[in-house]
Design an enzyme around this catalytic site. Structure first.
Site, PDB file in Angstrom:
ATOM      1  CE  LYS A 103      -3.977  -1.756   2.627  1.00 49.20           C
ATOM      2  NZ  LYS A 103      -4.990  -1.541   1.591  1.00 49.20           N
ATOM      3  NE  ARG A 163     -11.052  -9.678  -1.943  1.00 51.05           N
ATOM      4  CZ  ARG A 163     -11.372  -8.776  -2.861  1.00 51.05           C
ATOM      5  NH1 ARG A 163     -11.730  -9.176  -4.079  1.00 51.05           N
ATOM      6  NH2 ARG A 163     -11.366  -7.491  -2.571  1.00 51.05           N
TER       7      ARG A 163
HETATM    8  N1  BES Z   1      -8.240  -3.585   4.403  1.00 51.65           N
HETATM    9  C1  BES Z   1      -8.371  -3.211   3.048  1.00 51.65           C
HETATM   10  C2  BES Z   1      -9.645  -2.437   2.745  1.00 51.65           C
HETATM   11  C3  BES Z   1      -9.678  -1.032   3.243  1.00 51.65           C
HETATM   12  C4  BES Z   1      -8.983  -0.039   2.578  1.00 51.65           C
HETATM   13  C5  BES Z   1     -10.455  -0.686   4.296  1.00 51.65           C
HETATM   14  C6  BES Z   1      -9.055   1.263   3.020  1.00 51.65           C
HETATM   15  C7  BES Z   1     -10.549   0.604   4.744  1.00 51.65           C
HETATM   16  C8  BES Z   1      -9.837   1.583   4.093  1.00 51.65           C
HETATM   17  C9  BES Z   1      -8.379  -4.463   2.153  1.00 51.65           C
HETATM   18  O1  BES Z   1      -7.585  -5.500   2.604  1.00 51.65           O
HETATM   19  C10 BES Z   1      -7.864  -4.055   0.824  1.00 51.65           C
HETATM   20  O2  BES Z   1      -6.737  -3.672   0.754  1.00 51.65           O
HETATM   21  N2  BES Z   1      -8.699  -4.141  -0.195  1.00 51.65           N
HETATM   22  C11 BES Z   1      -8.332  -3.759  -1.519  1.00 51.65           C
HETATM   23  C12 BES Z   1      -8.881  -4.786  -2.475  1.00 51.65           C
HETATM   24  C13 BES Z   1      -8.378  -4.619  -3.883  1.00 51.65           C
HETATM   25  C14 BES Z   1      -6.900  -4.883  -3.949  1.00 51.65           C
HETATM   26  C15 BES Z   1      -9.130  -5.574  -4.787  1.00 51.65           C
HETATM   27  C16 BES Z   1      -8.903  -2.379  -1.792  1.00 51.65           C
HETATM   28  O3  BES Z   1     -10.028  -2.106  -1.368  1.00 51.65           O
HETATM   29  O4  BES Z   1      -8.205  -1.581  -2.387  1.00 51.65           O
HETATM   30 MN    MN Z   2      -5.573  -5.313   1.949  1.00 52.93          MN
END
Ligand code: BES
Ligand code: MN
Ligand code: ZN
Length: 498
Positions: free
Chosen positions: A279, A353
Site C-alpha cells: 500500500k 477475502r
Molecule cells: N483492508 C483493506 C480495505 C480497506 C482499505 C479498508 C481502506 C478501509 C480503508 C483491504 O484489505 C484491501 O486492501 N482491499 C483492496 C482490495 C483490492 C486490492 C481488490 C482495496 O479495497 O483496495
Molecule cells: Mn488489503
C-alpha cells in the site's frame, strides 16, 4: 457509570444537575412545564432574550438558583417539539453528555426521555441514553504516559414520567450497559497499536472472556492446525509475517446444544501493509484498524456473556498480519482453499477475502442457522457508501431485512448492496478456479461475490465495515461498529425463541 431510573417530576427531584430539553417553539413545553417557578421564569427570560439554547444540540448550563431542589440545570436544545424523534433525541443526548463531561458534576438526572418520543419506545429510550452517554465518555489513553483527569460524572439518572414503564426502562438500561461494555472492548482492541494487538493478543483476549463468562468457551487453532485442515488461502496471507496466525473460536452457549447456532466471523488482520502489493504510505497507520471485524465480534461476544440471552452463537476469528517479506505470497501464486477451490492471487492486498473464505468453509461444520461475516473488506465500499452506512450483502432477504432493521434501531445503520453471479465475471482466472481480485468498479460487490463461493447454501450476510469501523482526522479512533447492530439482531432472535 451508574444509570438509575428516576420517576417523578423535576420540581421535587433532588439532584446536582438536571438535564432539561428546551424546544424552539414558543413557551415551555413538555418537562419544562414541570419545573420549579424560579427555573421556569429564568428559562422564559432566556427564551425572550433569545439566549436559550433552542437549536438542536446546543447547551446552556444554569448555575445554582435558589428555591429549587435542583442545583445546576443543563438546558439542551431539542429543535421543534413536533420534530423530536429518535434521531433528534440522539443528537440531544450526545450534546448533553459532551456538556456534562466539561463540568465537575458527579451526579445528574437526564430528562430528555422523560416524556414519550416519537418512534422510540421506553426500552430504546433508556437503552440509548446509556449507550450514547457511555460512548461519549469513552477515552483511549492506556498508552499515554500522563493521563488526563478522569471525568467526574459517576451517576446519570434516567428520568421517566410514566411509572408503568419502570420495568422496561430498567431492561433497556441493563442491555445498554452490556452493549456499551462490548463496544468499549471493540474500540479498545481496534485502537490498540499493531505491535501490541497481534493475533496472539486477540487470542488472549478471547481466552480471558471465556474465563470471565460462564457461558463462553474458547479454543484457538494454531498454524499447524490450520495446515492440517487445508486452509491454504488463510495461511498464504500470514506467510510473510513473523507473528503467527490464529483462528480463534469463541462459543456462546445460551440454549440447548441441539439448537443451531448463529456463526459470526470477523476479519482480524492486525496490520495490513498490502503485502507484496504494498500500500502507499499515506494513512497506512490506519491499517491497524483492519482487525475491526474481529474486534466487533469479540465485543459482541462479551456483551452476550454479560446479558446471557437464550441463543447459541459461535464466533470465528481468523487473525494474522499481511506483511511483505522474502517468504510472502507473490502476485500470481495459486493457493488451494479449504473448500478445495483454487485461487490465483492477483493482488496480495485483497487478503481479507482469503482469510475469510477458509473461515466460512470451517463455519459449515456448525450448521449455522445464520452465517454472518464482518470485515473492513474494501476501499470500494467506502467510495460507494461513505462513512455513514455499513455495506450489507446477503443471499437471504429475511436475514438482510433483520440486519437492516437492527442497524436502524441502534443508530448503527447498514445499506444493502448487490452480490451475485454477474460480479463473478470479474474474478475469472486462466490458471485457477478464480482470482482474488478483479475490476475496481463494483469492488465491494465483487469481494462479496468471492465470499459467496464459500457459504454453500446457508443464509449468509456480509457486513463491509471499511467505512464505518473507524474515524480519521482529528477524531481518529475506532467506533465500535457494528457491535450495536449485531447485538440488537441477536437479542431479537433470542426473544423469538423463548
Ligand atoms: N483492508 C483493506 C480495505 C480497506 C482499505 C479498508 C481502506 C478501509 C480503508 C483491504 O484489505 C484491501 O486492501 N482491499 C483492496 C482490495 C483490492 C486490492 C481488490 C482495496 O479495497 O483496495
Ligand atoms: Mn488489503
Ligand atoms: Zn485488509
Amino acid at each position: 457509570m451508574e444509570f438509575p431510573v428516576k420517576t417523578g417530576s423535576p420540581v421535587r427531584q433532588k439532584t446536582a444537575c438536571a438535564v432539561i430539553p428546551i424546544f424552539e417553539d414558543a413557551g415551555l413545553s413538555g418537562v419544562g412545564k414541570e419545573l420549579s417557578r424560579p427555573l421556569k421564569r429564568l428559562i422564559t427570560t432566556l427564551k425572550k432574550k433569545k439566549e436559550a439554547p433552542i437549536k438542536l444540540g446546543s447547551t446552556y448550563l444554569i448555575p445554582l438558583i435558589r428555591g429549587t431542589t435542583i442545583q445546576k440545570t443543563l438546558l439542551v436544545g431539542c429543535g421543534k417539539v413536533a420534530k423530536f424523534d429518535g434521531k433528534n433525541f440522539k443528537e440531544a443526548t450526545l450534546s448533553a453528555a459532551n456538556a456534562l463531561k466539561d463540568t465537575e458534576v458527579k451526579e445528574a438526572i437526564n430528562y430528555l426521555g422523560y416524556l414519550p418520543i416519537k418512534g422510540l419506545d421506553a426500552y430504546y429510550t433508556a437503552r440509548m441514553t446509556v449507550e450514547l452517554t457511555h460512548s461519549s465518555f469513552y477515552r483511549f489513553d492506556e498508552l499515554k504516559s500522563k493521563k488526563k483527569n478522569k471525568y467526574k460524572l459517576r451517576k446519570l439518572g434516567v428520568a421517566i414520567k410514566d411509572r408503568k414503564l419502570i420495568k422496561v426502562a430498567r431492561q433497556g438500561i441493563k442491555d445498554g450497559k452490556g452493549i456499551s461494555a462490548g463496544i468499549d472492548l471493540a474500540k479498545d482492541l481496534a485502537n490498540r497499536p499493531p505491535n501490541i494487538c497481534t493475533p496472539t493478543h486477540l487470542a488472549r483476549i478471547a481466552h480471558a472472556l471465556a474465563k470471565k463468562h460462564e457461558r463462553l468457551e474458547e479454543k484457538t487453532l494454531s498454524e499447524r492446525d490450520m495446515k492440517r485442515l487445508g486452509m491454504g488461502a488463510l495461511l498464504s496471507v500470514s506467510q510473510g509475517a513473523v507473528e503467527p496466525a490464529k483462528l480463534i473460536i469463541l462459543q456462546y452457549k445460551g440454549a440447548e446444544d441441539r439448537v443451531d447456532p448463529i456463526v459470526i466471523c470477523g476479519k482480524g488482520i492486525t496490520f495490513d501493509t498490502g503485502g507484496i502489493s504494498l500500500k502507499p504510505p499515506p494513512k497506512m497507520d490506519e491499517m491497524k484498524f483492519d482487525m475491526s471485524g474481529a474486534a466487533s465480534v469479540l465485543g459482541t461476544m462479551a456483551t452476550l456473556g454479560q446479558l446471557q440471552p437464550n441463543i447459541n452463537v459461535v464466533a470465528l476469528i481468523p487473525a494474522c498480519e499481511n506483511m511483505p517479506s522474502g517468504q510472502a505470497t507473490r502476485p500470481g501464486d495459486i493457493v488451494t482453499s479449504m473448500s478445495g477451490q483454487t485461487v490465483e492471487i492477483i493482488n496480495t492486498d485483497a487478503e481479507g477475502r482469503l482469510i475469510l473464505c477458509d473461515t466460512l468453509t470451517y463455519a459449515q461444520r456448525y450448521k449455522p442457522r445464520y452465517l454472518i461475516d464482518v470485515a473492513t473488506l474494501t476501499g470500494a465500499c467506502v467510495i460507494a457508501l461513505g462513512h455513514h452506512c455499513t455495506g450489507l450483502f446477503s443471499n437471504n432477504d429475511g436475514l438482510a431485512l433483520s440486519l437492516l432493521e437492527a442497524g436502524h434501531r441502534t443508530y448503527d445503520p447498514a445499506w444493502r448492496l448487490p452480490v451475485g453471479e454477474e460480479h463473478f465475471e470479474s474474478l475469472k482466472s486462466n490458471f485457477a478456479d478464480f482470482a482474488n481480485a478483479g475490476a475496481r468498479e463494483g469492488g465491494a460487490s465483487i469481494a462479496a461475490t468471492f465470499l459467496s463461493k464459500f457459504v454453500e447454501s446457508r443464509p449468509w450476510a456480509h457486513l463491509d465495515i471499511a467505512g464505518t469501523a473507524w474515524l480519521s482526522g482529528k477524531n481518529k479512533g475506532a467506533t465500535g461498529r457494528p457491535v450495536a447492530l449485531l447485538v440488537d439482531f441477536l437479542l431479537n432472535l433470542s426473544e423469538g425463541d423463548s
